[in-house]
Design an enzyme around this catalytic site. Structure first.
Site, mmCIF file in Angstrom:
data_model
loop_
_atom_site.group_PDB
_atom_site.id
_atom_site.type_symbol
_atom_site.label_atom_id
_atom_site.label_comp_id
_atom_site.label_asym_id
_atom_site.label_seq_id
_atom_site.Cartn_x
_atom_site.Cartn_y
_atom_site.Cartn_z
ATOM 1 N N ASP A 178 0.820 -1.205 0.000
ATOM 2 C CA ASP A 178 0.000 0.000 0.000
ATOM 3 C C ASP A 178 0.864 1.271 0.000
ATOM 4 O O ASP A 178 0.709 2.130 0.848
ATOM 5 C CB ASP A 178 -0.881 -0.074 1.267
ATOM 6 N N GLU B 62 3.863 -8.230 7.453
ATOM 7 C CA GLU B 62 2.617 -8.912 7.115
ATOM 8 C C GLU B 62 2.749 -10.014 6.064
ATOM 9 O O GLU B 62 2.046 -10.017 5.054
ATOM 10 C CB GLU B 62 1.566 -7.879 6.686
ATOM 11 N N TYR C 136 -6.393 -3.277 12.859
ATOM 12 C CA TYR C 136 -7.262 -2.187 12.386
ATOM 13 C C TYR C 136 -8.715 -2.378 12.822
ATOM 14 O O TYR C 136 -9.627 -2.154 12.037
ATOM 15 C CB TYR C 136 -7.120 -2.049 10.863
ATOM 16 N N GLU D 201 1.108 -1.182 14.118
ATOM 17 C CA GLU D 201 0.198 -0.436 13.234
ATOM 18 C C GLU D 201 -1.188 -0.465 13.831
ATOM 19 O O GLU D 201 -1.671 -1.535 14.231
ATOM 20 C CB GLU D 201 0.140 -1.047 11.824
HETATM 21 C C1 GCB Z 1 -1.133 -2.409 6.679
HETATM 22 C C2 GCB Z 1 0.161 -2.277 5.976
HETATM 23 C C3 GCB Z 1 0.483 -0.832 5.601
HETATM 24 C C4 GCB Z 1 -0.790 -0.163 5.085
HETATM 25 C C5 GCB Z 1 -1.817 -0.157 6.189
HETATM 26 C C6 GCB Z 1 -3.141 0.509 5.777
HETATM 27 O O1 GCB Z 1 -1.420 -3.372 7.324
HETATM 28 O O2 GCB Z 1 1.241 -2.827 6.693
HETATM 29 O O3 GCB Z 1 1.492 -0.845 4.636
HETATM 30 O O4 GCB Z 1 -0.538 1.124 4.613
HETATM 31 O O5 GCB Z 1 -2.088 -1.464 6.553
HETATM 32 O O6 GCB Z 1 -3.278 1.702 5.969
HETATM 33 O O7 GCB Z 1 -3.996 -0.192 5.266
#
Ligand code: GCB
Length: 582
Positions: free
Chosen positions: A153, A402, A458, A495
């Site tokens: 991403d 990941e 997330y 994250e």
């Molecule tokens: C993740 C990735 C990261 C993305 C992020 C997102 O898990 O490691 O590279 O930018 O999510 O914002 O979706």
């Protein structure tokens, strides 16, 4: 490989500046100037500074060209051409001759060029590939027609992204220095490993303190040096010693000299804690991209310096070099600023079925049969450790972001890489990877191989979107499940976050508003504080960053707590309150 240094025995010629550049033509004549060039700045990403789909959308080959002359007396010396990084692969031609090739976009490479150098003007051409496929890091699905589907991403910024120099030495020279030491935190014995090429009569090693007072001096390359009252490198309180190596000839004339900074500190994992100098350390900070307007992923020293001041002002003590090794000066500054770094390879996208839309084919099991990245991965680890092993700021290696850790073959893939990382690092630093939420504790088959488990989560964004009550429960349950699975490991959240449109406010505190980002982080912080084995929080992300265009990205990834031009979103004052006192 040593970082280039200008001193009484070494010269340094800067080749940075405006180079000529063009997208590949079927027949480039190596002995002729590029036929249809544009100007681009080196270092920098070409696809951040040029306009038009032939540069911005294309995946393939690109040519760079510059000319230089060296002073005649320098031609009698040993001259080395060095690139800080070319993304993702390079072939280098000097006066029409192939000088070197390198694969991997984020580590330095060099070659001696004397046999190709000439008096007067020299023509330097570099063929750059920004193709990513199933053998490269990062990995992507290459369609072979100038297009590919990324499994990550961020934008595929490419080109000669770090410094290009020629340095010269005498023909007997210091080739590499590593600085292993042992310390009980008071007394330190330093046993440098110095590789020399060519003849010399004798060598002298000196350790200086930060103010360049001599601490110990010994003769012989295999000497051991002592520091009696060690001044430790501490997070937030840097202290750096200098090791100087000198080579002399039979007449006691100096042949070569090189001085390298190092810091003394210990790292240990004990009782689910991450101990730096025997004290528990809590990671506060971010995953950080190298990303900015016009410079793209190119080395940008003013930006790096600005960022460091911003980080310090809000109480951040650490960052992860997500998702590739940062440039060498950034690492030196981390040492000098007392920043703690999780140093990551470019092993991102090791998950077939993941694409930049952040969609994952849940049932995909083919990753480790499809990918052929072992050789690239071994090389990336080797080059990273060679480059960064002596940085006190680097407290842990992250060897992948990941990966498909739950698919058949994952364990067989990662077990030897973890072993290799430990073998190559004299410090035997902890090794980690970041685990993805779709590859959770029930499926994961690799986390136990690592010293620390980093979790990217997330809840409240990709799951339970907009429902922070549910997210809180998911998060708490997840932490408890992981602890149950791996009771002896410490965990860092590397994250977590929410896309946030700067200036968007909402009475309902809905997703994408600055209020929602604040609420989401408050929720996570509350839960983290319940668990002593959570040893850090690195938010995603430090600043908004550019990505490929896709359905869920509006002007890039907006999970930054700062905008791309470093304006604070509302969350920043909460972070300050939390981090400056924690
Ligand atoms: C993740 C990735 C990261 C993305 C992020 C997102 O898990 O490691 O590279 O930018 O999510 O914002 O979706």
């Amino acid at each position: 490989m040593l970082f280039p240094q200008l001193n009484s025995t070494r010269t340094l010629t800067d080749l940075n500046g405006m180079w000529q550049f063009q997208a590949d033509e079927p027949a480039i004549d190596l002995n002729q100037p590029l036929p249809h060039p544009e100007w681009v700045a080196v270092p920098g990403s070409f696809n951040a500074q040029l306009l038009g789909p032939q540069y911005t959308d294309k995946v393939g080959y690109f040519w760079y060209e510059t000319h230089f002359q060296l002073p005649s007396e320098q031609l009698q010396r040993r001259n080395v051409l060095r690139f800080g990084a070319v993304t993702h692969a390079a072939e280098v031609y000097l006066n029409g001759h192939l000088v070197m090739k390198h694969k991997g976009g984020f580590t330095p490479f060099e070659a001696q060029i004397d046999q190709f150098l000439q008096e007067g003007s020299n023509d330097l051409k570099v063929k750059v590939s920004n193709i990513l496929d199933n053998t490269t890091l990062p990995s992507a699905d290459y369609h072979g027609d100038g297009k590919e589907t990324y499994r990550f991403d961020f934008y595929n910024y490419s080109g000669i992204q770090r410094s290009v120099v020629i340095y010269s030495t005498t023909t007997s020279y210091i080739d590499s220095i590593t600085i292993p030491y042992q310390t009980d935190l008071v007394h330190t014995s330093v046993k440098p490993v110095v590789k020399v090429n060519g003849d010399f009569n004798h060598a002298e090693l000196t350790v200086f303190d930060q103010d360049m007072n001599v601490i110990d001096q010994q003769n012989g390359l295999d000497a051991q040096l002592n520091i009696d009252q060690t001044h430790l490198w501490q997070p937030g309180h840097s202290y750096l010693y200098h090791l100087q190596v000198k080579l002399f000839d039979d007449n006691n004339e100096l042949l070569d000299i090189y001085t390298k900074e190092f810091g003394v500190r210990t790292i240990k994992i004990e009782n689910n804690q991450f101990l730096i100098n025997k004290k528990p350390f809590y990671f506060k900070g971010f995953g950080k991209h190298m990303d900015f307007f016009a410079s793209g992923r190119g080395m940008n020293l003013p930006l790096m310096n600005w960022d460091n001041h911003i980080l310090q002002s809000i109480g951040a003590n650490s960052f992860r070099t997500s998702h590739y090794p940062n440039d060498e000066i950034t690492m030196q500054q981390a040492d000098r600023n007392g920043q703690v770094v999780i140093d990551e390879t470019a092993a991102v996208g090791l998950f077939i079925g993941f694409n930049a839309n952040v969609e994952v084919l849940k049932n995909d099991q083919t990753t480790w049969n499809t990918l052929d990245t072992t050789a690239a991965h071994q090389l990336a680890i080797k080059e990273l450790i060679e480059r960064d092993a002596d940085h006190p700021s680097v407290v842990m290696w992250s060897i992948a972001n990941e990966p498909a850790g739950g698919q058949p073959g994952a364990r067989e893939y990662f077990a030897p890489l973890v072993k290799l990382t430990k073998q190559l690092d004299w410090q035997k630093r902890p090794v980690t990877f970041t685990n993805m939420m779709r590859d959770d504790y029930q499926d994961d088959d690799i986390a136990d191989l690592f010293d620390v488990v980093c979790l990217n989560r997330y809840y409240g964004w990709y799951t339970s979107h907009g429902d922070l009550k549910a997210a809180e429960k998911e998060l708490r349950d997840n932490i408890m499940h992981w602890h149950e699975k791996l009771p002896d490991k410490p965990f860092i959240f590397t994250e977590f976050g929410a896309d946030t449109v700067p200036g968007l406010h909402s009475l309902e505190r809905s997703p994408y508003s600055e209020e929602y980002q604040v609420d989401l982080y408050k929720t996570y912080f509350k839960v983290f504080d319940e668990f002593s084995y959570i040893i850090g929080e690195q938010l995603w992300a430090y600043a908004d960053f550019h990505t490929q265009d896709n359905m869920i990205r509006v002007d890039g990834n907006l999970k930054g707590v700062f905008t791309r031009d470093r304006r604070p979103k509302a969350i920043v004052s909460l972070l300050k309150q939390r981090w400056l006192k924690k």
